[in-house]
Design an enzyme around this catalytic site. Sequence first.
Site, PDB file in Angstrom:
ATOM      1  N   LYS A 118       0.828  -1.213   0.000  1.00  0.00           N
ATOM      2  CA  LYS A 118       0.000   0.000   0.000  1.00  0.00           C
ATOM      3  C   LYS A 118       0.855   1.252   0.000  1.00  0.00           C
ATOM      4  O   LYS A 118       0.472   2.250  -0.598  1.00  0.00           O
ATOM      5  CB  LYS A 118      -0.974  -0.001   1.179  1.00  0.00           C
ATOM      6  CG  LYS A 118      -2.132  -0.961   0.962  1.00  0.00           C
ATOM      7  CD  LYS A 118      -3.358  -0.559   1.746  1.00  0.00           C
ATOM      8  CE  LYS A 118      -4.533  -1.446   1.395  1.00  0.00           C
ATOM      9  NZ  LYS A 118      -5.666  -1.297   2.294  1.00  0.00           N
ATOM     10  N   LYS A 200      -3.196 -11.044  -7.180  1.00  0.00           N
ATOM     11  CA  LYS A 200      -4.455 -11.486  -6.561  1.00  0.00           C
ATOM     12  C   LYS A 200      -5.608 -10.620  -7.077  1.00  0.00           C
ATOM     13  O   LYS A 200      -5.406  -9.453  -7.440  1.00  0.00           O
ATOM     14  CB  LYS A 200      -4.354 -11.482  -5.038  1.00  0.00           C
ATOM     15  CG  LYS A 200      -4.481 -10.155  -4.412  1.00  0.00           C
ATOM     16  CD  LYS A 200      -4.591 -10.239  -2.895  1.00  0.00           C
ATOM     17  CE  LYS A 200      -4.741  -8.806  -2.406  1.00  0.00           C
ATOM     18  NZ  LYS A 200      -4.953  -8.550  -1.068  1.00  0.00           N
ATOM     19  N   LYS A 203      -9.985  -5.069  -6.221  1.00  0.00           N
ATOM     20  CA  LYS A 203     -10.803  -4.020  -6.846  1.00  0.00           C
ATOM     21  C   LYS A 203      -9.944  -3.001  -7.581  1.00  0.00           C
ATOM     22  O   LYS A 203     -10.428  -2.293  -8.454  1.00  0.00           O
ATOM     23  CB  LYS A 203     -11.676  -3.347  -5.793  1.00  0.00           C
ATOM     24  CG  LYS A 203     -10.850  -2.753  -4.688  1.00  0.00           C
ATOM     25  CD  LYS A 203     -11.673  -2.138  -3.609  1.00  0.00           C
ATOM     26  CE  LYS A 203     -10.802  -1.520  -2.548  1.00  0.00           C
ATOM     27  NZ  LYS A 203     -10.088  -2.450  -1.681  1.00  0.00           N
TER      28      LYS A 203
HETATM   29  P1  TYM Z   1      -9.742  -6.974   3.078  1.00  0.00           P
HETATM   30  O1  TYM Z   1     -10.835  -6.013   3.354  1.00  0.00           O
HETATM   31  O2  TYM Z   1      -8.659  -6.569   2.139  1.00  0.00           O
HETATM   32  O3  TYM Z   1     -10.315  -8.359   2.557  1.00  0.00           O
HETATM   33  C1  TYM Z   1     -11.377  -8.998   3.211  1.00  0.00           C
HETATM   34  C2  TYM Z   1     -11.240 -10.503   3.160  1.00  0.00           C
HETATM   35  O4  TYM Z   1     -11.213 -10.972   1.811  1.00  0.00           O
HETATM   36  C3  TYM Z   1     -10.054 -11.772   1.602  1.00  0.00           C
HETATM   37  N1  TYM Z   1      -9.570 -11.558   0.216  1.00  0.00           N
HETATM   38  C4  TYM Z   1      -9.296 -12.553  -0.627  1.00  0.00           C
HETATM   39  N2  TYM Z   1      -9.373 -13.893  -0.501  1.00  0.00           N
HETATM   40  C5  TYM Z   1      -9.049 -14.652  -1.575  1.00  0.00           C
HETATM   41  N3  TYM Z   1      -8.636 -14.127  -2.762  1.00  0.00           N
HETATM   42  C6  TYM Z   1      -8.538 -12.783  -2.932  1.00  0.00           C
HETATM   43  N4  TYM Z   1      -8.155 -12.281  -4.104  1.00  0.00           N
HETATM   44  C7  TYM Z   1      -8.881 -11.937  -1.842  1.00  0.00           C
HETATM   45  N5  TYM Z   1      -8.916 -10.591  -1.675  1.00  0.00           N
HETATM   46  C8  TYM Z   1      -9.345 -10.381  -0.398  1.00  0.00           C
HETATM   47  C9  TYM Z   1      -9.050 -11.271   2.628  1.00  0.00           C
HETATM   48  O5  TYM Z   1      -8.066 -12.240   2.905  1.00  0.00           O
HETATM   49  C10 TYM Z   1      -9.943 -10.977   3.808  1.00  0.00           C
HETATM   50  O6  TYM Z   1     -10.202 -12.152   4.545  1.00  0.00           O
HETATM   51  N6  TYM Z   1      -7.199  -6.304   7.298  1.00  0.00           N
HETATM   52  C11 TYM Z   1      -8.336  -6.953   6.683  1.00  0.00           C
HETATM   53  C12 TYM Z   1      -9.677  -6.545   7.288  1.00  0.00           C
HETATM   54  C13 TYM Z   1      -9.728  -6.698   8.768  1.00  0.00           C
HETATM   55  C14 TYM Z   1      -9.867  -7.928   9.486  1.00  0.00           C
HETATM   56  C15 TYM Z   1      -9.857  -7.554  10.853  1.00  0.00           C
HETATM   57  C16 TYM Z   1     -10.000  -9.258   9.085  1.00  0.00           C
HETATM   58  C17 TYM Z   1      -9.645  -5.680   9.671  1.00  0.00           C
HETATM   59  N7  TYM Z   1      -9.723  -6.201  10.928  1.00  0.00           N
HETATM   60  C18 TYM Z   1      -9.984  -8.531  11.853  1.00  0.00           C
HETATM   61  C19 TYM Z   1     -10.113 -10.225  10.117  1.00  0.00           C
HETATM   62  C20 TYM Z   1     -10.111  -9.859  11.460  1.00  0.00           C
HETATM   63  C21 TYM Z   1      -8.350  -6.600   5.206  1.00  0.00           C
HETATM   64  O7  TYM Z   1      -7.799  -5.615   4.793  1.00  0.00           O
HETATM   65  O8  TYM Z   1      -9.099  -7.448   4.458  1.00  0.00           O
END
Ligand code: TYM
Length: 336
Positions: A118, A200, A203
């Site tokens: 990022k 991966k 968006k």
């Molecule tokens: P975020 O918002 O980027 O993504 C949310 C969830 O989607 C999964 N994910 C994917 N899985 C498979 N293939 C992909 N291409 C893909 N893109 C996204 C992510 O692994 C995630 O599970 N930091 C976290 C959000 C968060 C969180 C938490 C999660 C904040 N606090 C506490 C668990 C517990 C994040 O940025 O995910």
Amino acid sequence: MEEKTTAKKVMLSGIQPSGDLHLGNYLGAIKTWANRSELYDCYYFMADMHTITVRQTPADLRRRTLEQLAIYIACGLDPEKNTLFVQSHVPAHAQLGWVLDCYTMFGELSRMTQFKDKSAKHADNINAGLFTYPSLMAADILLYQPDLIPVGQDQKQHCELTRDIARRFNNLYGEVFKIPEPFIPKEGARIMSLNAPDSKMSKSMPDGCVFLMEKPEDIMRKFKRAITDSDTENCIRYDPENKPGVANLMNIYAACTDKTIDEITAEFEGKGYGAFKPVVGEAVVETLRPIREEAQRLITDKAYLSDICKKGAEKANYVANKTLRKVYKKVGFLQL
Ligand code: TYM
């Protein structure tokens, strides 16, 4: 006769409402969250506080937060059986986040891949929040004392850091936090971009990304154009290293149909990419159709969604504050 009750295990996860939800979010995370409420006490939230580490348009953030709640419900998360809430409605996240900042090392945060990615993407806005984001994520998790954190592969590093922070704190003050385990699905853990299978699905690369609310014809077009492989073999074989595009489509198909990779290989024996791609597209369209339709219906009922936010916030605040009070006492803050 008095019945003996055993406490349910706890599951918790969240997604940032920083953009429209996509197939990676669904197969990597939300799909594994649904239908767990018999065995687990489930908490799922909209991680809105994390989104402002990158500039957001305020009105869009508000709208997406509520839409994300509608999609959670449409994906099968019954608000009567799961605690669904907005992170910023529970002040304990920020409060514990600060405490955990003081128990997280600069070196640990510097090693986080998401920070490196990022900060490279937003070189003009490498703010302190972007850097300390993993301590807030640790707070999100540890407040609810969960056993499992269902996430995609890319969040494993943050979950491991959470475990390290929790252990460090417990070593100093006794058993304050439960040490949670990440729970990563087999097939959907890392869904790749349809037109760049070495990155991966995200968006930020919309051409290779399938959004949950996207029209079926647009989804089909993306699958028909999906990059398969530049070899001359034209056969459906699972080889992530040499045929990443095909392997990604096989993973998507497996996750949407619950078929195994072996079953898929047998199903397409003797067939080429031209036959395979539209079948995967159809499977995705049919998986997402009921979700899209139900979410569209729910989004129009703002009063219902606000009510769920209120009830979710009430329950989440109650649970989170219990942990926060314990932590404040342990570190020596004067109790009123
Ligand atoms: P975020 O918002 O980027 O993504 C949310 C969830 O989607 C999964 N994910 C994917 N899985 C498979 N293939 C992909 N291409 C893909 N893109 C996204 C992510 O692994 C995630 O599970 N930091 C976290 C959000 C968060 C969180 C938490 C999660 C904040 N606090 C506490 C668990 C517990 C994040 O940025 O995910």
